[in-house]
Scaffold this motif. Structure first.
Motif, PDB file in Angstrom:
ATOM      1  N   THR A 186      25.736  58.168  59.981  1.00 23.34           N
ATOM      2  CA  THR A 186      25.577  59.645  59.822  1.00 23.34           C
ATOM      3  C   THR A 186      24.406  59.926  61.009  1.00 23.34           C
ATOM      4  O   THR A 186      24.578  60.863  61.597  1.00 23.34           O
ATOM      5  N   ALA A 233      25.879  59.967  64.290  1.00 29.50           N
ATOM      6  CA  ALA A 233      27.024  61.417  64.402  1.00 29.50           C
ATOM      7  C   ALA A 233      26.000  62.203  65.044  1.00 29.50           C
ATOM      8  O   ALA A 233      26.214  63.324  65.803  1.00 29.50           O
ATOM      9  N   TRP A 264      26.242  64.434  68.364  1.00 31.61           N
ATOM     10  CA  TRP A 264      26.578  65.808  68.288  1.00 31.61           C
ATOM     11  C   TRP A 264      25.327  66.671  69.323  1.00 31.61           C
ATOM     12  O   TRP A 264      25.631  67.411  69.851  1.00 31.61           O
ATOM     13  N   ALA A 311      30.585  60.545  69.010  1.00 31.61           N
ATOM     14  CA  ALA A 311      30.348  61.258  67.502  1.00 31.61           C
ATOM     15  C   ALA A 311      31.836  61.137  66.954  1.00 31.61           C
ATOM     16  O   ALA A 311      31.500  61.179  65.445  1.00 31.61           O
ATOM     17  N   TYR A 342      31.223  57.628  64.728  1.00 30.95           N
ATOM     18  CA  TYR A 342      30.119  57.790  63.891  1.00 30.95           C
ATOM     19  C   TYR A 342      30.429  58.935  62.736  1.00 30.95           C
ATOM     20  O   TYR A 342      30.224  58.713  61.467  1.00 30.95           O
ATOM     21  N   ALA A 343      31.091  60.059  63.053  1.00 26.30           N
ATOM     22  CA  ALA A 343      31.372  60.983  61.921  1.00 26.30           C
ATOM     23  C   ALA A 343      32.465  60.501  60.984  1.00 26.30           C
ATOM     24  O   ALA A 343      32.009  60.591  59.941  1.00 26.30           O
ATOM     25  N   ARG A 390      31.678  60.003  57.045  1.00 25.15           N
ATOM     26  CA  ARG A 390      32.267  60.829  56.349  1.00 25.15           C
ATOM     27  C   ARG A 390      32.792  59.820  55.221  1.00 25.15           C
ATOM     28  O   ARG A 390      32.665  59.991  53.952  1.00 25.15           O
ATOM     29  N   ARG A 417      27.749  71.156  60.913  1.00 26.86           N
ATOM     30  CA  ARG A 417      28.708  69.987  60.869  1.00 26.86           C
ATOM     31  C   ARG A 417      28.085  69.073  60.028  1.00 26.86           C
ATOM     32  O   ARG A 417      28.536  68.202  59.116  1.00 26.86           O
ATOM     33  N   LEU A 455      29.364  67.016  55.971  1.00 26.76           N
ATOM     34  CA  LEU A 455      29.403  65.580  55.600  1.00 26.76           C
ATOM     35  C   LEU A 455      28.948  65.379  53.946  1.00 26.76           C
ATOM     36  O   LEU A 455      28.411  66.313  53.515  1.00 26.76           O
TER      37      LEU A 455
END
Ligand SMILES: [Fe+2]
Ligand SMILES: [Fe+2]
Length: 263
Positions: free
Chosen positions: A135, A138, A142, A175, A178-179, A183, A240, A244
């Motif tokens: 997290t 991410a 970003w 990104a 990682y995202a 998630r 964003r 999550l």
């Protein structure tokens, strides 16, 4: 859609700059504010291997998808630092081994001891620590992408825009990895959601704030995010984060920006 790690590792590589005419920066130098922000960004990109040092002694090193990603990630970030250094060089700003060594030495003994404490805590936490790491990654990717986009927009310098657009393409891939990891891991574990929310709220700072002097983080935030578009950028990153699992309403970036005097 799940991130395709095989595809990423086959395509990862040095950001392409063979066709960039760096003499463009001699003919039309960057503004003092842009140069100061670029100094900050180059220093943080070059510090990536030190972040990796801290992360490989946590449970993140067990997952082969994560370590494959980190192997490619540190290589790509290294080259981001190198190409940004070439731009700085054309403006007579100090770069290279002596400068990078000075940045690392400036951090002192805390930089050598703090990762040991973090590693101990992370290993006590166990596998849910990986959700915190993913997290965090991410959010920072970003932020890096948004920072480069703002710098390109504010400076409107064709050679710089070309270079930053290529770097941003790679930051988008980072990104995305990682995202997608964040998630999945946050959705799978209530403990991971609680821990991640707590760690971000308590410890997250704007990218590079742990390495750069406070005055430089402050300057960069005010230069890149101090106008109306900057405020929208902050909200977009926060939105964003809020999407999550378990991180709704955190307003992390907004609160950090306020801490540096932005309204
Ligand atoms: Fe980067
Ligand atoms: Fe990145």
């Amino acid at each position: 859609m799940a991130f395709d790690i095989e595809e990423y590792q086959s395509r990862a590589g040095r950001v392409q700059d063979d066709d960039i005419d760096y003499e463009e920066f001699v003919r039309r130098p960057l503004s003092a504010d842009a140069l100061r922000s670029l100094r900050y960004m180059a220093d943080i990109e070059s510090h990536t291997v030190c972040y990796l040092r801290d992360l490989l002694v946590t449970p993140s090193h067990i997952d082969p998808a994560v370590t494959t990603f980190l192997t490619m990630w540190v290589f790509e970030e290294h080259w981001h630092g190198e190409v940004l250094a070439k731009v700085l060089e054309r403006h007579g700003v100090a770069t290279g081994a002596a400068h990078i060594t000075a940045v690392r030495q400036r951090l002192g003994w805390r930089d050598r001891v703090a990762p040991i404490g973090q590693a101990l805590l992370a290993n006590i936490v166990g596998n849910d620590f990986v959700a915190v790491h993913m997290t965090w990654g991410a959010i920072n990717e970003w932020s890096a992408h948004a920072g480069y986009a703002r710098l390109a927009e504010l400076e409107d310098h064709p050679a710089l825009t070309t270079l930053l657009t290529r770097i941003m393409r790679q930051e988008s891939r980072h990104a995305a990895f990682y995202a997608s990891q964040a998630r999945d891991r946050l959705a799978a574990s209530g403990r991971a959601r609680t821990l991640t929310r707590f760690a971000l709220k308590r410890f997250w700072e704007p990218v590079g704030a742990g390495v750069a002097p406070r005055s430089e983080t402050r300057h960069m935030l005010h230069f890149l995010l101090g106008d109306a578009q900057g405020r929208r950028t902050i909200d977009q990153i926060d939105d964003r984060i809020h999407r999550l699992p378990g991180l709704g309403g955190l307003s992390l970036v907004r609160r950090a920006a306020v801490g540096y005097g932005l309204s």
